[in-house]
Design a protein around this motif. Structure first.
Motif, PDB file in Angstrom:
ATOM      1  N   PRO A 163      -1.734  13.114  -0.094  1.00  0.00           N
ATOM      2  CA  PRO A 163      -0.538  12.813  -0.885  1.00  0.00           C
ATOM      3  C   PRO A 163      -0.663  13.359  -2.302  1.00  0.00           C
ATOM      4  O   PRO A 163      -1.745  13.767  -2.739  1.00  0.00           O
ATOM      5  CB  PRO A 163      -0.516  11.281  -0.897  1.00  0.00           C
ATOM      6  N   LYS A 175      -2.508   5.993   1.034  1.00  0.00           N
ATOM      7  CA  LYS A 175      -1.304   6.780   1.244  1.00  0.00           C
ATOM      8  C   LYS A 175      -1.691   8.152   1.785  1.00  0.00           C
ATOM      9  O   LYS A 175      -2.679   8.750   1.339  1.00  0.00           O
ATOM     10  CB  LYS A 175      -0.536   6.961  -0.062  1.00  0.00           C
ATOM     11  N   ASN A 227       5.227  10.243   1.731  1.00  0.00           N
ATOM     12  CA  ASN A 227       4.051   9.384   1.684  1.00  0.00           C
ATOM     13  C   ASN A 227       4.271   8.097   2.483  1.00  0.00           C
ATOM     14  O   ASN A 227       5.306   7.441   2.355  1.00  0.00           O
ATOM     15  CB  ASN A 227       3.706   9.025   0.242  1.00  0.00           C
ATOM     16  N   ASP A 229       1.799   4.653   4.413  1.00  0.00           N
ATOM     17  CA  ASP A 229       0.502   3.982   4.446  1.00  0.00           C
ATOM     18  C   ASP A 229      -0.215   4.269   5.761  1.00  0.00           C
ATOM     19  O   ASP A 229       0.387   4.218   6.838  1.00  0.00           O
ATOM     20  CB  ASP A 229       0.671   2.474   4.302  1.00  0.00           C
TER      21      ASP A 229
END
Length: 258
Positions: A163, A175, A227, A229
């Motif tokens: 990211p 991320k 982005n 998780d």
């Protein structure tokens, strides 16, 4: 990322997008199989798959050198194909072109031309589809091979990248960037993402992430990473983050990491 066995051409120019169904919350069959058993079916974009292990030498006992030479000679003698084949796929001639059988579907054969290893085609190698039998061969298609694991119909791979700002190696929920590989009219991929399959070892974290593929005609406007998780059982630490959307899986860039 294959299929009528030539590279897939995605129509552009239409602004029609697929409806936004809730993405499935289970990993694809491919994701489970690879992560649990290590069995890999790969293919060139737009083709059906084959076991990675057959790529160096091909499937034995399917076609003889004489049969393939007959096929290549027949295709090169065909005015419809001669100009293109003699300058590309069969530029080395009917007898000097290296080949192996990658897949058989009835009387249709997917060949790998040039040098191939278990990691895929070497530079300049191609896949080549022929159909028929001795004395009656037809060229179906072929092209450069962008090797990828084969997914069930309706799924697509998303690429995993670092990211903006780099990977946070000190959290269990870092991320990562994800990018759709198919033309998708610039849609936000997040509603279409499946739950990724993550394979963690002492030295690597391999991520197999898929999404529901776009339906209908799409604009090829390019997609920027989004982005999201990534949930791990332990912080990434010094382990390599690996993207399973390619074959072989590729290491995610380590630049600008936290």
């Amino acid at each position: 990322m294959l299929i009528g066995l030539v590279p897939v051409m995605v129509g552009c120019g239409s602004s029609t997008t697929s409806k936004s169904p809730a993405a499935e919350q289970t990993g694809s069959t491919y994701q489970r199989d690879v992560a649990q058993s290590g069995v890999v079916q790969v293919g060139c974009a737009g083709t059906q798959g084959w076991p990675a292990a057959v790529m160096p030498d091909g499937i034995p006992g399917v076609l003889t050198q004489a049969q393939v030479t007959d096929a290549f000679t027949s295709l090169l003698a065909n005015p419809k194909h001669n100009s293109e084949l003699s300058m590309s796929f069969l530029k080395n001639g009917a007898t000097a072109t290296r080949w192996r059988v990658l897949r058989v579907d009835g009387d249709t054969y997917t060949l790998g031309l040039g040098r191939w290893t278990e990691e895929g085609p070497a530079k300049g190698a191609t896949f080549f589809e022929i159909q028929g039998h001795e004395g009656a061969w037809n060229w179906v298609g072929g092209g450069e091979c962008h090797l990828a694991p084969v997914l069930p119909s309706g799924d697509e791979w998303v690429a995993v990248t670092s990211p903006d700002g780099g990977l946070d190696r000190n959290t269990t929920n870092p991320k990562v960037g994800v990018t759709e590989q198919e033309c998708s009219s610039g849609r936000d991929p997040r509603p279409f993402l499946h739950t990724p399959k993550v394979r963690e070892t002492r030295t690597t974290v391999t991520v197999y992430w898929t999404a529901t593929a776009p339906q209908g005609m799409q604009d090829c406007v390019g997609s920027r990473p989004v982005n999201v998780d990534l949930h791990l059982t332990a912080p990434l630490g010094k382990r390599a983050l690996v993207d399973g959307s390619t074959y072989p899986p590729s290491r995610v860039s380590q630049s600008n990491e936290q």
